[in-house]
Design a protein around this motif. Structure first.
Motif, PDB file in Angstrom:
ATOM      1  N   LEU A  71      49.392  42.644  37.358  1.00  0.00           N
ATOM      2  CA  LEU A  71      48.958  41.644  36.382  1.00  0.00           C
ATOM      3  C   LEU A  71      49.172  40.224  36.937  1.00  0.00           C
ATOM      4  N   ASP A  72      50.343  40.032  37.556  1.00  0.00           N
ATOM      5  CA  ASP A  72      50.585  38.707  38.167  1.00  0.00           C
ATOM      6  C   ASP A  72      49.488  38.364  39.170  1.00  0.00           C
ATOM      7  N   THR A  73      49.125  39.374  39.982  1.00  0.00           N
ATOM      8  CA  THR A  73      48.081  39.172  40.990  1.00  0.00           C
ATOM      9  C   THR A  73      46.782  38.734  40.315  1.00  0.00           C
ATOM     10  N   LEU A  74      46.376  39.489  39.238  1.00  0.00           N
ATOM     11  CA  LEU A  74      45.089  39.199  38.590  1.00  0.00           C
ATOM     12  C   LEU A  74      45.069  37.767  38.040  1.00  0.00           C
ATOM     13  N   PHE A  75      46.141  37.399  37.300  1.00  0.00           N
ATOM     14  CA  PHE A  75      46.121  36.048  36.700  1.00  0.00           C
ATOM     15  C   PHE A  75      46.275  34.972  37.764  1.00  0.00           C
ATOM     16  N   GLY A  76      46.945  35.350  38.875  1.00  0.00           N
ATOM     17  CA  GLY A  76      47.029  34.401  39.997  1.00  0.00           C
ATOM     18  C   GLY A  76      45.642  34.108  40.533  1.00  0.00           C
ATOM     19  N   ILE A  77      44.871  35.159  40.748  1.00  0.00           N
ATOM     20  CA  ILE A  77      43.508  34.981  41.281  1.00  0.00           C
ATOM     21  C   ILE A  77      42.694  34.147  40.297  1.00  0.00           C
ATOM     22  N   LEU A  78      42.846  34.443  38.997  1.00  0.00           N
ATOM     23  CA  LEU A  78      42.052  33.751  37.973  1.00  0.00           C
ATOM     24  C   LEU A  78      42.375  32.263  37.972  1.00  0.00           C
ATOM     25  N   ASP A  79      43.683  31.943  38.066  1.00  0.00           N
ATOM     26  CA  ASP A  79      44.056  30.519  38.053  1.00  0.00           C
ATOM     27  C   ASP A  79      43.472  29.778  39.252  1.00  0.00           C
ATOM     28  N   GLU A  80      43.488  30.457  40.412  1.00  0.00           N
ATOM     29  CA  GLU A  80      43.070  29.761  41.635  1.00  0.00           C
ATOM     30  C   GLU A  80      41.563  29.581  41.695  1.00  0.00           C
ATOM     31  N   SER A  81      40.816  30.640  41.370  1.00  0.00           N
ATOM     32  CA  SER A  81      39.355  30.503  41.488  1.00  0.00           C
ATOM     33  C   SER A  81      38.696  31.221  40.326  1.00  0.00           C
ATOM     34  N   SER A  82      38.765  30.603  39.128  1.00  0.00           N
ATOM     35  CA  SER A  82      38.234  31.259  37.937  1.00  0.00           C
ATOM     36  C   SER A  82      36.719  31.367  37.997  1.00  0.00           C
ATOM     37  N   GLN A  83      36.082  30.374  38.583  1.00  0.00           N
ATOM     38  CA  GLN A  83      34.613  30.408  38.641  1.00  0.00           C
ATOM     39  C   GLN A  83      34.143  31.629  39.408  1.00  0.00           C
ATOM     40  N   ARG A  84      34.839  31.838  40.547  1.00  0.00           N
ATOM     41  CA  ARG A  84      34.338  32.833  41.475  1.00  0.00           C
ATOM     42  C   ARG A  84      34.666  34.269  41.025  1.00  0.00           C
ATOM     43  N   TYR A  85      35.925  34.420  40.598  1.00  0.00           N
ATOM     44  CA  TYR A  85      36.364  35.790  40.305  1.00  0.00           C
ATOM     45  C   TYR A  85      36.580  36.067  38.808  1.00  0.00           C
ATOM     46  N   GLY A  86      36.230  35.100  37.948  1.00  0.00           N
ATOM     47  CA  GLY A  86      36.516  35.251  36.503  1.00  0.00           C
ATOM     48  C   GLY A  86      36.082  36.611  35.940  1.00  0.00           C
ATOM     49  N   LEU A  87      34.809  36.957  36.182  1.00  0.00           N
ATOM     50  CA  LEU A  87      34.260  38.196  35.618  1.00  0.00           C
ATOM     51  C   LEU A  87      34.967  39.431  36.185  1.00  0.00           C
ATOM     52  N   LYS A  88      35.192  39.383  37.540  1.00  0.00           N
ATOM     53  CA  LYS A  88      35.828  40.534  38.194  1.00  0.00           C
ATOM     54  C   LYS A  88      37.246  40.744  37.669  1.00  0.00           C
ATOM     55  N   VAL A  89      37.988  39.625  37.546  1.00  0.00           N
ATOM     56  CA  VAL A  89      39.380  39.732  37.069  1.00  0.00           C
ATOM     57  C   VAL A  89      39.374  40.261  35.636  1.00  0.00           C
ATOM     58  N   PHE A  90      38.452  39.744  34.824  1.00  0.00           N
ATOM     59  CA  PHE A  90      38.354  40.197  33.430  1.00  0.00           C
ATOM     60  C   PHE A  90      38.121  41.722  33.385  1.00  0.00           C
ATOM     61  N   ASP A  91      37.184  42.202  34.235  1.00  0.00           N
ATOM     62  CA  ASP A  91      36.899  43.647  34.256  1.00  0.00           C
ATOM     63  C   ASP A  91      38.120  44.445  34.690  1.00  0.00           C
ATOM     64  N   SER A  92      38.840  43.904  35.709  1.00  0.00           N
ATOM     65  CA  SER A  92      40.039  44.626  36.174  1.00  0.00           C
ATOM     66  C   SER A  92      41.078  44.694  35.052  1.00  0.00           C
ATOM     67  N   LEU A  93      41.230  43.557  34.353  1.00  0.00           N
ATOM     68  CA  LEU A  93      42.190  43.513  33.242  1.00  0.00           C
ATOM     69  C   LEU A  93      41.808  44.554  32.179  1.00  0.00           C
ATOM     70  N   VAL A  94      40.499  44.610  31.866  1.00  0.00           N
ATOM     71  CA  VAL A  94      40.013  45.604  30.896  1.00  0.00           C
ATOM     72  C   VAL A  94      40.341  47.009  31.375  1.00  0.00           C
ATOM     73  N   HIS A  95      40.162  47.259  32.683  1.00  0.00           N
ATOM     74  CA  HIS A  95      40.442  48.589  33.235  1.00  0.00           C
ATOM     75  C   HIS A  95      41.910  48.957  33.026  1.00  0.00           C
ATOM     76  N   ILE A  96      42.785  47.978  33.349  1.00  0.00           N
ATOM     77  CA  ILE A  96      44.225  48.273  33.232  1.00  0.00           C
ATOM     78  C   ILE A  96      44.609  48.491  31.766  1.00  0.00           C
ATOM     79  N   ILE A  97      44.069  47.619  30.875  1.00  0.00           N
ATOM     80  CA  ILE A  97      44.412  47.768  29.441  1.00  0.00           C
ATOM     81  C   ILE A  97      43.986  49.148  28.941  1.00  0.00           C
ATOM     82  N   ASN A  98      42.780  49.584  29.309  1.00  0.00           N
ATOM     83  CA  ASN A  98      42.287  50.884  28.831  1.00  0.00           C
ATOM     84  C   ASN A  98      43.034  52.051  29.469  1.00  0.00           C
ATOM     85  N   LEU A  99      43.571  51.775  30.689  1.00  0.00           N
ATOM     86  CA  LEU A  99      44.362  52.816  31.336  1.00  0.00           C
ATOM     87  C   LEU A  99      45.588  53.147  30.475  1.00  0.00           C
ATOM     88  N   LEU A 100      46.156  52.136  29.859  1.00  0.00           N
ATOM     89  CA  LEU A 100      47.366  52.340  29.055  1.00  0.00           C
ATOM     90  C   LEU A 100      47.069  53.063  27.744  1.00  0.00           C
TER      91      LEU A 100
END
Length: 1924
Positions: free
Chosen positions: A617-646
């Motif tokens: 999770l730290d990694t994902l939000f780290g990426i989002l903070d640094e380059s939200s434009q570029r990876y925003g959608l990808k990070v969001f999808d990864s976050l969704v994947h992890i949330i649904n995994l739980l």
């Protein structure tokens, strides 16, 4: 803070209470204080609140308490823990019941309860002391409540609703909540949820084997046979040389728990596999040589399936069979072979080798087990884990285990001729090349070691070991460590040394940080023969370790054949083998790989992600903070994947980890903008997107996405002091607008968009809590209302969205948001709208019920009630009605669900009604626009209330719930009754509503849960304090409503009589006082309407029977009913008829109450039968209730059968039989009878009765019915059945002659005292004893039947004090029957078998003699003053009858003078002698002893003063002078003495003939003594008249008829004379000398019993004496006899019918002749024929003489009568020579004469309840002139012909004849031949052939004077016959 108040206290010491008004108290008693005065208290003890008294205050310890509702009904509630209070009261209740268990002999429960009570007391002590920690207190309370609940359940007490261990007051919480608590407790009680995790406990006991002697190692593991792989680590136990555990004191070394087995692991193909290794020499039987090297060698293997443990008893030890493999090379597969049952590859290691282990499966999580099986864990048990993670991974579990399995090796010979014995040694070395100490584990149970030695397989170059070891290496040591395997050859020769020849190694971690991948690795074997060369590991680590990793140029190593395979498996929460995971975590090192890594995240195994959840999770939000434009959608999808995994069940326990992360570690303060933006982007694309799957995943995760958004915004606000607030709100509002837009899309059914809407609605309620963190309650409520409101309203019922919408509403109602009153009023309309729509269409009711109960559990008074009532009350009522009337589905799960729904809705309805106040009710009732709507509403609500009252509505121990329900019902009914009065009375009267109202009230009052009388005192007190007696309230309401009805009351008469009667039977005095007067009112109105109250009476009587038999009503009710109603009707004009009705009903109640008491379990049959007879007669005679009468006939019949009283059973069933006719009228189904014609039913009854008469040995009665049936069959030409019937009849005759019948004894029983049941009280009965029953046995039986009775020791009549005593007195003595049919008994030649029937059947009268002395007793000769008091008892019915006993109707007392007594004694003795002599003559006696003894007794007594004493007493001058009136009697006595002497002489002559040789001396002595006796009597020669006397026991001489028996032999000679004195013998009546002398004839011919000419018998001349007997002037007044009471006819019966009916009911000997023979005279003349009954019953010797007809019957010479047969068994009359025995003329006397089969005393005890079946002319009339006139025989042939006219019915002192009227049943009868032994030689003229039956019968079947030749069989006159 509560303080001690002087209200409740405990006794500190015992107080005797010996002072005035003192209350005795024990130490520890709890008292309640009412008042105090100077050191004394007045009060009562809680155990017994009714007794009040005083006690000293110093003895009392006051308790803290507070008072509830002060005043008269105050309750004191102690301020102690509610659990303590409950325990105290519960234990008190149990105490009483516990003792009862002992009494009822329920020992098991008694002891279990005793233990539990002790346990509870102990726990109570702990709680009271107050030294427990908070957690411990909680545990203790849990224990206490569990035990209280268990005990309550066992004892059938109520379920207690609890929250947090303390009882809940149902008034404090809403009904829905109460229901849920009850439901929860009920469910908990019913189903325990199956545990999802399981654990296997293993305890190794010993190994038994013959060939031990070496130490053993035992390895257990769990093995999956389906996938052929181990599931768990190994458990390792060392055994010593005896086969026992090496360290027995350390239990963890021999016990283990295989933990975390999933439910899927408990199946057949999962096994527990045991490998046993021995440690010792290479060969098992090798001699001990100088080498002492130990090897690990295979010993055996055992296997057991886990599924076997599920069924086996867990406590038993298992003895596992141990197998060895045939070839050692297959050792690694031995367990597989055993599982596959490959028998050729293994065999038993020895017949008696076995491993003893205890195996037990435990269920539940490990913490639960620690609590439940504390002993296991305190003693020590090792934990054996699964290989890999369990089904559910818990966060915080630390694990880092590497498992290595040594699979196999391939080795070269190494220059040897034989293969090697290879042993592997395993070491773990760290980065520095040092051996890690204690990091090698062979299995749990034994501590870790530094190195591991493998098995040695003998001479095997390709060994397969299959050894598994565990290397628990710490994470920080993993990097740089490696495992080394050293290979040694074990020589068995050279000193057994182990020689190194190679090694392999494997590093644990690769350079990039990934660990050794799981799987099989082929390792290279490096050659090495020196241990030293391995010392420096850095040298060999540079070399390649596995073949696949070899560089292509290294040919030397590639070419080697030698290889070694291992399988590795890492189970770690900290290390990963996944490179993609590592790439993502190290994203900063390779920024170019971010895109790739984010894409691959979805492919990584979930367990890897959750291991590194926080880092990921730290990694994902780290990426989002640094380059939200570029990876925003990808990070969001990864976050969704992890949330649904739980959301996955395996990882759901990581949700808290994520929550903690969000709360504590999440730092993305800027992330919320990106998250909202991406989420909105997705939502906006929903409507147009083709594939919705991904979007649905996003929406599924929306709860956590909102959590991140809100937390991010909060962090931002904190950091910036709340900047950009407005912007954030706008973003959220826009997001919700997008959501509303997509929700409002209408779609048909299951389109993808609809599914997406459903996904969103499922997660939506979870968002409320998050929004509340930033927005106000009203704002969030607005969002929710708008969002839910935007859903399309017109939805298709089958659309899945509907259900989801409801679930969303349900979650909303349960959410924090709804609990807040501010938001509730905003949300309520939305919720109600959805609910109403669903309930109206009856959809998703389970969900609706849930929502409603949640809503109503929150509602408080006044708030929103109106709105809910308005929209839901009607629908709710309809729904409950619908569900209750719907057929229950078959499946249990569905049924349960339905039941739940009904319960939930009911709870909702009750909650709603309980909240409604007066105002709400008024508003509700005003809201109905029309009368009809109001009417429908009332009908609905009354019906629903009726459903709520049903016992099956709630489980039976839910009394709390039931009382709440009733309280609500009664409150509501009180409100609604007003509406009923206002709207539905007078001209607007509506019967249906009122009826529904009354019906509801009645069943309300009758509910079992309101019958306080059946509860324990404490429970009753609680209910009365809380609710009062609701029955009385409802009763008063019924009464006031009834009074309002006015003339409409008539609509409810008689319909409401039954229900109201049921209410009055409830044992509540106030209720009875209120309700009983309604019956007076009903009688009054019925009287006004129809001038009588027949309807009321009929209904009352019908209902009383059924209600009282159910156990309702009691003695007090009877008295109350009587007194209240009598008082009420005092002033009425119809008082008389009212009183008679009340009296009848009261008398019926008496009988019914008796009946009910007698029918109780354990009561004796005698009482039951007596009581049933009493009730049956009451229904018949007093109430004329035919149906009830017949029902009780059958109840009585069943009782008799059960008691094996077959004769009585027959008589009983005959009562019903007599109500039926031989007609074709169809009868309805009734009791156990099918629908059939009357004829068929009567036939069936006849056959049943015959069968029972047969079983009761009453064959004579069976014969009559056989004949009657035979006639029926004959008239229908049913010859097949006719033949069967005749055969049956014949068999009955045979039985009479061949079978033995016991002679019963009769006993008179008097029941005195008020304690006897009504039907016995102060009455006397005569009872027929059982077989072999003598007086003592009978007396004992009666005392057993009435255990409280006192036996009276005297036979005198008791006085009034005993009659009125409050006790039971029994007076019992034996009585002698006086048979009616003397003629048969006195006839010679009739076998005893036949006579015995007449002696003991159809007996009306019984005699009891009591000797006493009058005047002075002469010691010399007591005969002078010996009088006899003779009591004659006459019964109301003859015995045997429908009962074994009948009441005495009349008793007569006569004193017999000494002289009369003497006459009687001698007469009886003479009779006895005669009988014995005749038996001896006719050789009926097998041996002569009885005659010898009798002669001896008489002669001896006569010599020693027998007759001499009589002479002294009565033949002396004194006596003759003083008693001149006794002259005749003295003469008679003298005659009898002479006669006796003559008989003796004659008897001695017979005796001489038959006496055996050895008795000759005795005979001689008798003869000598006889001469002595004769001389003492002064007899030289007998006078002439005596000399003729032997004739009296002839068998027929030319001058006598063989059937006549002179009256001398009569045992009861004086019967015919008036009863004033039995012994006023007029000589003419006894016999005259002429009649005696006329009998003189040759003695010898009489002795031999031969008659000279058989013809002479029939041509006798009349003797002069006959005239006196046959004259019709001597009828004595007492012989007349009454008809049965029923024959007197009902008042409506016409006189002419009455006459015929009476005749029909008389027994043949009491009936006018015209009733038996068709009377040729016209009716006017009939009445002049008064045939008088002959006074003497004994026909004179020549009574067959036909001449005497002239004297006896002056009118009959020209009458066309028919012949009658002589008495005894019927036979055709032979008197008239020109005689053709046609069926018409020869009406055999089988049903008429006083024959053995048909003695007249059979006459009907209870004749038909309606008109009799004999037609007016009493039978079939013969037209005059059809046949030549025959003369009738004289009246003497009809021994007891009746003197009576049609107008004067004859009465036998108002007696009911016995229950068996044998009147001629309208069917001409054929003559029945005599049994052979009694046949009379036929006349010389042979009879003509009988004509065909059909033609013959017509003559006799003329009805009403016209003969119709075509009539096939007689048709009776129409009459009301039994309809049943």
């Amino acid at each position: 803070q509560s303080v001690p108040i002087e209200k409740e206290g405990k006794m500190l010491a015992s107080f005797r209470g010996t002072i005035q008004h003192g209350l005795p108290l024990e130490i520890g008693d709890t008292v309640q204080i009412l008042e105090k005065c100077e050191g004394w208290y007045r009060g009562f003890i809680l155990k017994n609140p009714n007794v009040k008294g005083i006690f000293p205050s110093s003895y009392i310890h006051l308790k803290n308490a507070h008072v509830k509702n002060k005043g008269q009904f105050e309750t004191v509630i102690p301020d102690e823990d509610s659990v303590i209070t409950e325990m105290t009261s519960t234990l008190r209740d149990w105490g009483a019941m516990w003792k009862q268990l002992y009494v009822k002999n329920e020992g098991d429960l008694f002891h279990r309860l005793w233990h539990v009570m002790n346990e509870i007391l102990d726990l109570r002590r702990q709680v009271l002391v107050g030294h427990l920690t908070h957690d411990r207190l909680r545990d203790v309370k849990q224990h206490i409540t569990a035990r209280l609940d268990w005990g309550n359940e066992q004892l059938g007490l109520d379920l207690v609703p609890r929250r947090e261990f303390s009882m809940v007051d149902p008034d404090e919480i809403s009904v829905t909540e109460l229901y849920r608590l009850m439901e929860h407790r009920h469910r908990k009680k019913e189903t325990s949820t199956p545990a999802s995790t399981h654990h296997l406990f293993v305890h190794v006991k010993s190994l038994m084997s013959a060939n031990l002697g070496e130490e053993l190692e035992v390895f257990f593991h769990i093995y999956d046979g389906r996938e052929n792989r181990p599931l768990s680590e190994r458990f390792f136990v060392r055994l010593n040389k005896s086969g026992l555990p090496k360290s027995p004191e350390k239990t963890e070394r021999q016990c283990t728990l295989f933990v975390d087995l999933g439910s899927s692991d408990l199946r057949k193909d999962v096994y527990i596999v045991v490998h046993i290794i021995r440690i010792g020499r290479m060969g098992a039987g090798e001699k001990k040589n100088q080498c002492n090297v130990q090897y690990r060698r295979p010993f055996g293997c055992a296997v057991v399936s886990i599924a076997d443990l599920l069924t086996a008893d867990s406590k038993d030890d298992h003895l596992l069979k141990v197998y060895t493999c045939n070839t050692e090379s297959e050792w690694s597969q031995i367990h597989e072979n055993i599982i596959k049952k490959a028998n050729s590859r293994y065999n038993l290691s020895g017949s008696n080798t076995g491993l003893a282990v205890a195996l037990q499966l435990l269920h539940g999580d490990i913490d639960q087990l620690r609590r439940e099986y504390m002993v296991l864990f305190t003693r020590g048990v090792s934990i054996t884990r699964k290989l890999g993670f369990s089904d559910v991974i818990m966060p915080g579990v630390m694990r880092n285990d590497l498992y290595i399995t040594l699979e196999k090796g391939e080795f070269e010979k190494g220059g040897k001729s034989v293969a090697r014995n290879v042993e592997i040694t395993v070491y773990v070395l760290d980065i520095d090349g040092q051996i890690l100490k204690g990091h090698v584990t062979a299995g749990s149970g034994e501590p870790s070691v530094d190195e591991y030695h493998s098995l040695v397989l003998y001479h095997n170059n390709s060994p397969r070991w299959g050894d598994q070891i565990k290397l628990p290496i710490p994470v920080d040591m993993f990097r740089g460590s490696h495992v080394r395997f050293e290979f040694r050859h074990c020589s068995t020769k050279d000193k057994g040394e182990k020689k190194l020849f190679g090694y392999s190694f494997v590093p644990l971690m690769q350079e990039d940080g990934r660990t050794l991948p799981d799987g099989t690795h082929e390792l290279i074997i490096h050659k090495c023969e020196e241990n030293t060369s391995l010392a420096d590991c850095s040298r060999y680590l540079k070399q390649p370790f596995s073949k696949p990793n070899l560089p292509s140029n290294n040919q030397t190593l590639k070419g080697t054949k030698e290889s070694f395979w291992i399988t590795s498996f890492l189970c770690s929460t900290k290390l990963t083998q996944n490179g993609d995971m590592l790439d993502l975590l190290k994203w900063r090192a390779h920024p170019e790989r971010i895109n790739d890594s984010l894409s691959k995240l979805k492919e990584i195994d979930g367990s890897e992600i959750v291991k590194f959840l926080q880092d990921t999770l730290d990694t994902l939000f780290g990426i989002l903070d640094e380059s939200s434009q570029r990876y925003g959608l990808k990070v969001f999808d990864s976050l969704v994947h992890i949330i649904n995994l739980l959301q996955d069940s395996k990882f759901q326990h990581f949700k808290p980890v994520m929550d903690t992360y969000i709360e504590s570690h999440f730092a993305g303060a800027l992330s919320y903008r990106d998250l909202i933006k991406v989420l909105k982007w997705y939502v906006d694309r929903i409507v147009d997107a083709e594939h919705q799957d991904h979007i649905q995943q996003v929406l599924k995760a929306s709860e956590y996405i909102f959590k991140y958004i809100i937390q991010s915004r909060r962090l931002f606000s904190l950091a910036t002091g709340g900047q950009n607030e407005e912007e954030f709100r706008v973003c959220i509002h826009e997001l919700f607008m997008s959501i509303r837009f997509f929700l409002s899309q209408e779609n048909k059914g299951t389109t993808p968009v609809a599914q997406t809407q459903a996904v969103f609605l499922r997660t939506f309620p979870a968002i409320y809590g998050e929004l509340l963190k930033i927005f106000t309650v009203r704002e969030v409520a607005g969002f929710v209302r708008e969002t839910l409101g935007s859903l399309p309203t017109t939805v298709h019922p089958d659309c899945p969205l509907e259900a989801v919408k409801l679930q969303c509403i349900a979650k909303t109602v349960e959410s924090q948001l709804y609990i807040n009153p501010d938001s509730r009023c905003i949300l309520l309309p939305v919720v109600l709208r959805v609910l109403q729509a669903h309930m109206q269409e009856q959809r998703d009711l389970v969900m609706c019920a849930q929502i409603l109960s949640s809503m109503l559990s929150l509602i408080k008074k006044e708030e929103n009630v109106e709105l809910i009532v308005e929209s839901l009350l009607g629908v709710l009522l309809r729904t409950i009605l619908e569900i209750s009337n719907r057929p229950q589905p078959a499946g249990t799960s569905m049924r349960l669900q339905f039941q739940d729904v009904t319960g939930e809705f009911v709870a909702c309805l009750l909650a709603l009604l309980r909240q409604m106040s007066d105002k709400h009710y008024q508003k509700l009732l005003q809201a109905f626009s029309s009368k009809d709507d109001l009417r429908d509403f009332l009908l609905h609500i009354f019906t629903v209330f009726r459903i709520l009252i049903r016992p099956e509505m709630f489980p039976k121990d839910w009394t709390v719930m039931r009382l709440v329900t009733n309280n609500v019902i009664i409150t509501t009914v009180l409100y609604l009754s007003d509406a009923l009065r206002k709207n539905f009375l007078n001209d607007k009267f509506d019967y249906k509503v009122w009826d529904s109202y009354f019906y509801l009230s009645v069943i309300f009052i009758n509910q079992p849960c309101l019958q306080l009388e059946s509860f324990s005192p404490s429970k009753r007190k609680k209910i009365l304090e809380k609710y009062g007696d609701m029955r009385v309230m409802m009763g008063c309401e019924i009464f006031s409503m009834w009074q309002n009805l006015g003339e409409h009351k008539l609509n409810f008469i008689p319909a409401m009589i039954g229900p109201f009667l049921e209410v009055t039977l409830v044992p509540q005095p106030d209720l009875r006082n209120v309700m009983i007067p309604i019956f007076h009112d009903m009688m009054d109105w019925e009287q006004r309407r129809s001038g009588n109250f027949k309807q009321v009476e009929a209904k009352l009587i019908d209902k009383l029977d059924s209600l009282m038999s159910e156990g309702k009503g009691d003695e007090t009710y009877r008295e109350l009913f009587n007194s209240i109603l009598l008082k009420k009707i005092e002033r009425e004009t119809w008082r008389e008829s009212g009183i008679s009705l009340i009296a009848t009903v009261t008398r019926l109640m008496e009988r019914l109450l008796d009946y009910r008491d007698c029918m109780k379990l354990g009561e004796v049959d005698g009482k039951k039968i007596g009581c049933t007879v009493s009730l049956l007669n009451f229904y018949k005679t007093e109430l004329n209730k035919e149906e009830m009468y017949i029902r009780y006939i059958h109840k009585l019949y069943d009782l008799h059968l059960k008691a094996q009283n077959y004769t009585e059973a027959s008589y009983t069933l005959l009562l019903y039989d007599e109500l039926l006719e031989w007609s074709d009228r169809p009868l309805r189904e009734f009791l156990n009878y099918p629908m059939q014609s009357e004829w068929q039913r009567k036939e069936y009854l006849h056959l049943t009765i015959i069968q029972n008469f047969d079983r009761g040995k009453c064959w004579e009665n069976g014969i009559i019915l056989c004949r009657e049936l035979a006639d029926q069959y004959e008239s229908y030409y049913d010859y097949r059945n006719l033949s069967k019937m005749r055969m049956m009849e014949a068999s009955l005759y045979d039985k009479i002659m061949d079978q033995q019948r016991l002679e019963p004894e009769f006993f008179r029983v008097g029941f005195y005292g008020k304690k006897f049941p009504f039907f016995l009280r102060n009455k006397e009965f005569v009872c027929r004893g059982h077989d072999y029953e003598r007086l003592e046995a009978f007396q004992q039986r009666m005392l057993n039947e009435f255990p409280h009775a006192i036996a009276m020791q005297h036979v005198n009549q008791p006085d009034q004090t005993i009659y009125q005593a409050d006790a039971q007195y029994l007076q019992i003595y034996a009585v002698t029957p006086i048979p009616d049919s003397q003629d048969v008994l006195q006839r010679d030649g009739v076998p005893d078998n036949i006579k015995s029937f007449y002696k003991f059947n159809h007996i009306w009268r019984f005699r009891y003699d009591r000797p006493f002395h009058k005047g002075t007793k002469d010691k010399e000769n007591e005969f002078k003053s010996l009088w006899v008091e003779r009591t004659t008892l006459t019964l109301i019915q003859s015995l045997p009858g429908i009962s074994r006993w009948f009441e005495v109707e009349k008793r007569e007392l006569v004193e017999v003078s000494p002289l009369e007594n003497a006459i009687e004694v001698i007469e009886n003795k003479n009779l006895q002698l005669r009988t014995l002599i005749s038996q001896c003559q006719s050789r009926q006696m097998q041996n002569i002893n009885p005659l010898t003894m009798c002669l001896n007794g008489v002669i001896d007594a006569a010599v020693n003063g027998g007759l001499a004493r009589y002479q002294e007493a009565f033949f002396v001058k004194d006596y003759i002078m003083n008693h001149p009136e006794d002259g005749e009697k003295i003469g008679r006595l003298r005659e009898l003495m002479f006669e006796q002497a003559h008989i003796l002489e004659y008897g001695l002559a017979v005796h001489e003939k038959f006496v055996p040789q050895d008795m000759r001396p005795l005979h001689k002595k008798l003869v000598d003594q006889f001469h002595l006796m004769k001389s003492s009597l002064g007899i030289q020669e007998f006078p002439a008249y005596v000399r003729a006397s032997p004739v009296h026991f002839t068998n027929g001489s030319p001058r006598t008829c063989r059937n006549s028996v002179p009256s001398i032999i009569s045992p009861d000679g004086g019967r015919g004379v008036a009863r004033r004195s039995l012994f006023s013998y007029p000589a003419v009546n006894r016999y005259s000398s002429s009649s005696l002398s006329s009998q003189a004839s040759n003695e010898v011919s009489n002795i031999t019993g031969q008659s000279e000419s058989s013809d002479e018998v029939f041509n006798m001349q009349p003797s002069p004496s006959t005239s006196s007997l046959s004259s019709n002037h001597s009828a004595s007044p007492n012989v007349t006899s009454s008809a049965p009471s029923s024959a007197r006819g009902s008042p409506q019966m016409a006189e002419k019918h009455k006459h015929s009916r009476e005749n029909a009911c008389l027994s043949p000997r009491e009936r006018p002749v015209s009733a038996i023979f068709p009377n040729p005279l016209d009716p006017a003349q009939v009445s002049t024929h008064k045939y008088l009954k002959c006074a003497i019953h004994l026909p004179a010797p020549s009574s067959w003489s036909l001449d005497s007809v002239k004297e006896g019957m002056p009118h009959s010479s020209d009458s066309g009568g028919r012949m009658l047969c002589p008495p005894v068994p019927p036979r055709p009359p032979y008197s008239v020579p020109p005689f053709t025995p046609s069926p018409t003329e020869c009406q055999s006397a089988s049903l008429v004469s006083n024959s053995p089969v048909l003695s007249g005393s059979y006459s009907s005890g209870i004749s038909s309840l309606s008109r009799c079946s004999v037609s007016e002319a009493s039978g079939t009339e013969l037209p005059t002139g059809d046949h030549p006139p025959h003369q009738l025989p004289p009246p003497t042939t009809l021994p007891n012909s009746v003197s009576s006219s049609s107008d004067e019915p004859i009465r036998r002192e108002n007696k009911t004849p016995p229950p068996y009227s044998v009147y001629e049943r309208n069917n001409p009868r054929r003559p029945v031949p005599l049994p052979h032994s009694l046949s009379i030689p036929p006349q010389t003229d042979p009879p003509a052939l009988p004509p065909k039956p059909h033609q013959l019968r017509t003559g006799s079947m003329k009805l009403d004077g016209t003969a119709d030749p075509r009539v096939p069989r007689p048709r009776p006159l129409p009459r009301k016959v039994s309809q049943l």
